[in-house]
Design a protein around this motif. Structure first.
Motif, PDB file in Angstrom:
ATOM      1  N   VAL A 199      46.028 -97.760   3.442  1.00  0.00           N
ATOM      2  CA  VAL A 199      45.086 -97.765   4.564  1.00  0.00           C
ATOM      3  C   VAL A 199      45.373 -96.558   5.455  1.00  0.00           C
ATOM      4  CG1 VAL A 199      44.168 -99.085   6.506  1.00  0.00           C
ATOM      5  CG2 VAL A 199      45.064-100.282   4.492  1.00  0.00           C
ATOM      6  N   TYR A 200      44.342 -95.831   5.799  1.00  0.00           N
ATOM      7  CA  TYR A 200      44.512 -94.679   6.685  1.00  0.00           C
ATOM      8  C   TYR A 200      43.236 -94.501   7.504  1.00  0.00           C
ATOM      9  CZ  TYR A 200      41.685 -91.819   3.427  1.00  0.00           C
ATOM     10  OH  TYR A 200      40.673 -91.309   2.655  1.00  0.00           O
ATOM     11  N   PHE A 201      43.235 -93.500   8.371  1.00  0.00           N
ATOM     12  CA  PHE A 201      42.084 -93.286   9.244  1.00  0.00           C
ATOM     13  C   PHE A 201      41.519 -91.880   9.055  1.00  0.00           C
ATOM     14  CE2 PHE A 201      44.539 -96.661  11.101  1.00  0.00           C
ATOM     15  CZ  PHE A 201      43.585 -97.556  11.551  1.00  0.00           C
ATOM     16  N   VAL A 202      40.223 -91.781   9.228  1.00  0.00           N
ATOM     17  CA  VAL A 202      39.573 -90.474   9.175  1.00  0.00           C
ATOM     18  C   VAL A 202      38.728 -90.302  10.436  1.00  0.00           C
ATOM     19  CG1 VAL A 202      39.453 -90.523   6.649  1.00  0.00           C
ATOM     20  CG2 VAL A 202      37.478 -91.253   7.989  1.00  0.00           C
ATOM     21  N   HIS A 203      38.491 -89.073  10.763  1.00  0.00           N
ATOM     22  CA  HIS A 203      37.552 -88.753  11.833  1.00  0.00           C
ATOM     23  C   HIS A 203      36.236 -88.339  11.179  1.00  0.00           C
ATOM     24  CE1 HIS A 203      40.322 -89.080  15.187  1.00  0.00           C
ATOM     25  NE2 HIS A 203      41.236 -88.483  14.443  1.00  0.00           N
ATOM     26  N   THR A 229      21.491 -87.246   5.753  1.00  0.00           N
ATOM     27  CA  THR A 229      22.713 -87.390   6.539  1.00  0.00           C
ATOM     28  C   THR A 229      23.092 -86.080   7.209  1.00  0.00           C
ATOM     29  OG1 THR A 229      23.515 -89.122   5.061  1.00  0.00           O
ATOM     30  CG2 THR A 229      25.141 -88.060   6.482  1.00  0.00           C
ATOM     31  N   HIS A 230      23.373 -86.165   8.509  1.00  0.00           N
ATOM     32  CA  HIS A 230      23.851 -85.004   9.271  1.00  0.00           C
ATOM     33  C   HIS A 230      25.236 -85.329   9.817  1.00  0.00           C
ATOM     34  CE1 HIS A 230      24.173 -81.696  12.074  1.00  0.00           C
ATOM     35  NE2 HIS A 230      24.411 -82.562  13.045  1.00  0.00           N
ATOM     36  N   HIS A 231      26.196 -84.486   9.490  1.00  0.00           N
ATOM     37  CA  HIS A 231      27.560 -84.669   9.964  1.00  0.00           C
ATOM     38  C   HIS A 231      27.762 -83.854  11.241  1.00  0.00           C
ATOM     39  CE1 HIS A 231      29.047 -86.668   6.253  1.00  0.00           C
ATOM     40  NE2 HIS A 231      28.055 -86.000   5.706  1.00  0.00           N
ATOM     41  N   LYS A 232      28.199 -84.529  12.308  1.00  0.00           N
ATOM     42  CA  LYS A 232      28.401 -83.845  13.590  1.00  0.00           C
ATOM     43  C   LYS A 232      29.630 -82.940  13.563  1.00  0.00           C
ATOM     44  CE  LYS A 232      26.098 -87.465  16.252  1.00  0.00           C
ATOM     45  NZ  LYS A 232      26.218 -88.429  17.385  1.00  0.00           N
ATOM     46  N   PHE A 233      30.558 -83.242  12.672  1.00  0.00           N
ATOM     47  CA  PHE A 233      31.684 -82.354  12.381  1.00  0.00           C
ATOM     48  C   PHE A 233      32.184 -82.726  10.990  1.00  0.00           C
ATOM     49  CE2 PHE A 233      33.358 -85.837  15.067  1.00  0.00           C
ATOM     50  CZ  PHE A 233      34.203 -86.456  14.172  1.00  0.00           C
ATOM     51  N   ARG A 234      32.969 -81.856  10.384  1.00  0.00           N
ATOM     52  CA  ARG A 234      33.473 -82.120   9.057  1.00  0.00           C
ATOM     53  C   ARG A 234      34.469 -83.269   9.070  1.00  0.00           C
ATOM     54  NH1 ARG A 234      35.870 -76.918   8.362  1.00  0.00           N
ATOM     55  NH2 ARG A 234      37.149 -77.784   6.693  1.00  0.00           N
ATOM     56  N   LYS A 235      34.272 -84.185   8.153  1.00  0.00           N
ATOM     57  CA  LYS A 235      35.174 -85.328   8.015  1.00  0.00           C
ATOM     58  C   LYS A 235      36.584 -84.827   7.709  1.00  0.00           C
ATOM     59  CE  LYS A 235      35.888 -89.173   4.780  1.00  0.00           C
ATOM     60  NZ  LYS A 235      35.334 -89.846   3.579  1.00  0.00           N
ATOM     61  N   HIS A 236      37.588 -85.422   8.381  1.00  0.00           N
ATOM     62  CA  HIS A 236      38.972 -85.042   8.129  1.00  0.00           C
ATOM     63  C   HIS A 236      39.900 -86.207   8.447  1.00  0.00           C
ATOM     64  CE1 HIS A 236      38.045 -84.037  12.334  1.00  0.00           C
ATOM     65  NE2 HIS A 236      39.329 -84.243  12.603  1.00  0.00           N
ATOM     66  N   THR A 237      41.068 -86.191   7.829  1.00  0.00           N
ATOM     67  CA  THR A 237      42.041 -87.263   8.004  1.00  0.00           C
ATOM     68  C   THR A 237      42.664 -87.213   9.388  1.00  0.00           C
ATOM     69  OG1 THR A 237      42.540 -87.232   5.646  1.00  0.00           O
ATOM     70  CG2 THR A 237      44.159 -88.276   7.074  1.00  0.00           C
ATOM     71  N   CYS A 238      42.769 -88.372  10.013  1.00  0.00           N
ATOM     72  CA  CYS A 238      43.425 -88.492  11.316  1.00  0.00           C
ATOM     73  C   CYS A 238      44.931 -88.331  11.135  1.00  0.00           C
ATOM     74  CB  CYS A 238      43.099 -89.859  11.921  1.00  0.00           C
ATOM     75  SG  CYS A 238      43.961 -90.198  13.471  1.00  0.00           S
ATOM     76  N   LEU A 239      45.542 -87.473  11.936  1.00  0.00           N
ATOM     77  CA  LEU A 239      46.983 -87.252  11.830  1.00  0.00           C
ATOM     78  C   LEU A 239      47.783 -88.477  12.271  1.00  0.00           C
ATOM     79  CD1 LEU A 239      47.330 -83.562  13.089  1.00  0.00           C
ATOM     80  CD2 LEU A 239      47.196 -84.413  10.740  1.00  0.00           C
ATOM     81  N   LYS A 274      35.160 -89.506  16.729  1.00  0.00           N
ATOM     82  CA  LYS A 274      34.945 -90.833  16.172  1.00  0.00           C
ATOM     83  C   LYS A 274      35.908 -91.077  15.015  1.00  0.00           C
ATOM     84  CE  LYS A 274      31.021 -93.854  15.133  1.00  0.00           C
ATOM     85  NZ  LYS A 274      29.554 -93.887  14.935  1.00  0.00           N
ATOM     86  N   ARG A 275      36.469 -92.293  14.951  1.00  0.00           N
ATOM     87  CA  ARG A 275      37.560 -92.608  14.032  1.00  0.00           C
ATOM     88  C   ARG A 275      37.227 -93.863  13.222  1.00  0.00           C
ATOM     89  NH1 ARG A 275      42.845 -95.200  15.064  1.00  0.00           N
ATOM     90  NH2 ARG A 275      44.526 -94.040  14.011  1.00  0.00           N
ATOM     91  N   LYS A 276      37.489 -93.830  11.903  1.00  0.00           N
ATOM     92  CA  LYS A 276      37.172 -94.956  11.036  1.00  0.00           C
ATOM     93  C   LYS A 276      38.341 -95.257  10.099  1.00  0.00           C
ATOM     94  CE  LYS A 276      32.270 -93.659  10.885  1.00  0.00           C
ATOM     95  NZ  LYS A 276      31.129 -93.285   9.996  1.00  0.00           N
ATOM     96  N   MET A 277      38.427 -96.520   9.668  1.00  0.00           N
ATOM     97  CA  MET A 277      39.469 -96.933   8.736  1.00  0.00           C
ATOM     98  C   MET A 277      38.963 -96.787   7.303  1.00  0.00           C
ATOM     99  SD  MET A 277      41.309-100.666   8.325  1.00  0.00           S
ATOM    100  CE  MET A 277      41.937-100.687  10.007  1.00  0.00           C
ATOM    101  N   PHE A 278      39.817 -96.228   6.439  1.00  0.00           N
ATOM    102  CA  PHE A 278      39.500 -96.084   5.022  1.00  0.00           C
ATOM    103  C   PHE A 278      40.612 -96.704   4.174  1.00  0.00           C
ATOM    104  CE2 PHE A 278      36.052 -93.505   6.207  1.00  0.00           C
ATOM    105  CZ  PHE A 278      35.290 -93.193   5.084  1.00  0.00           C
ATOM    106  N   PHE A 279      40.273 -97.058   2.939  1.00  0.00           N
ATOM    107  CA  PHE A 279      41.219 -97.660   2.000  1.00  0.00           C
ATOM    108  C   PHE A 279      41.208 -96.867   0.702  1.00  0.00           C
ATOM    109  CE2 PHE A 279      40.341-100.949   4.955  1.00  0.00           C
ATOM    110  CZ  PHE A 279      41.311-101.934   4.852  1.00  0.00           C
ATOM    111  N   MET A 280      42.403 -96.619   0.153  1.00  0.00           N
ATOM    112  CA  MET A 280      42.529 -96.053  -1.187  1.00  0.00           C
ATOM    113  C   MET A 280      43.038 -97.144  -2.116  1.00  0.00           C
ATOM    114  SD  MET A 280      44.070 -92.228  -1.106  1.00  0.00           S
ATOM    115  CE  MET A 280      43.492 -91.005   0.077  1.00  0.00           C
ATOM    116  N   ILE A 281      42.279 -97.400  -3.175  1.00  0.00           N
ATOM    117  CA  ILE A 281      42.618 -98.435  -4.147  1.00  0.00           C
ATOM    118  C   ILE A 281      43.045 -97.755  -5.443  1.00  0.00           C
ATOM    119  CG2 ILE A 281      41.783-100.483  -5.358  1.00  0.00           C
ATOM    120  CD1 ILE A 281      39.461-100.516  -3.252  1.00  0.00           C
TER     121      ILE A 281
END
Length: 246
Positions: free
Chosen positions: A58-62, A71-81, A110-117
């Motif tokens: 489990v980790y977070f991305v912005h 879809t329009h991205h307001k900034f490039r998706k990147h991993t939260c440190l 903006k921050r979201k939770m992601f999962f790697m399976i």
């Protein structure tokens, strides 16, 4: 070679390493492509699951995007440190933004939770990861429990880990159910149980200088650019707002 060329080269090397490009044919990465035009679509794919939900990374991305025809991205998706570096880290310690650890958190991105399976892919005979947002992970975990529960009635020690599952796109999310594979394939998959998947590398943690560049190029109002500093403004002006792919 200039420092900017060196930094760009380092970023490209990190991206290549995280995707595992060298181990797969062209167009295939360590990440399983999900969605309508991906590998896991309405037709579905069969994998061997390599970890139970409590051991998924489990980790977070912005990420901040809107849909208006496309879809329009307001900034490039990147991993939260401010994210765990391993699957067994205490996720509760990372729920709140870490303004001291992550410049994107400090800027209010903006921050979201992601999962790697982690899964074994019979087609490529190696491990891969299914990388999904929290909403999809919730649905997959519910299906995981449904698939495992009936077998436990006959064998309380049974686990879906190391067994075949069929994953497909279902409505606007994904569904999981038990599947069948040859015993030989299952045995090949089991060699990856307990494997160090290197989740931190796969999450592609960037250096703060890279993230500042991403935030400088963000849409107006998407982040608080005042926290990025005068030097960041000067660097962005000199670089002409270059924007590299995630």
């Amino acid at each position: 070679m200039s420092i900017r060329d060196i930094l760009k080269q380092r970023e490209q090397q990190r991206d290549q390493a995280s995707k595992g490009d060298s181990e797969f044919p062209d167009g295939v990465t360590r990440y399983v492509r999900m969605g309508k035009h991906g590998e896991v679509n309405a037709d579905g794919r069969t994998f061997v699951i390599l970890a139970q939900p409590d051991d998924w990374y489990v980790y977070f991305v912005h990420e901040d995007k809107v849909f208006d025809g496309k879809t329009h991205h307001k900034f490039r998706k990147h991993t939260c440190l401010h994210s765990p570096k391993a699957a067994d880290d205490d996720i509760l310690a990372y729920f709140k933004p870490g303004k001291a650890e992550c410049i994107s958190c400090k800027a209010g991105a903006k921050r979201k939770m992601f999962f790697m399976i982690p899964v074994y892919d019979p087609q490529y005979k190696t491990f891969r990861v299914i990388d999904v947002a929290e909403f999809h992970a919730n649905n997959l975990i519910a299906d995981y429990d449904k698939a495992e529960k009936p077998a436990k009635k006959f064998n309380k020690d049974y686990s879906l880990v190391g067994d075949a599952v069929f994953i497909k796109q279902s409505d606007k999310t994904y569904a999981l159910e038990s599947a069948e594979l040859d015993d030989a394939v299952i045995e090949e998959a089991k060699t990856f149980l307990g494997f160090d998947f290197g989740f931190a590398d796969l999450a592609n943690f960037r250096e703060e200088a890279d993230i500042i560049e991403i935030l400088q190029a963000a849409d107006e109002g998407a982040v608080d650019k005042s926290v990025l500093g005068v030097q960041a403004d000067a660097d962005q002006t000199q670089q002409g707002g270059q924007n590299y792919d995630f």
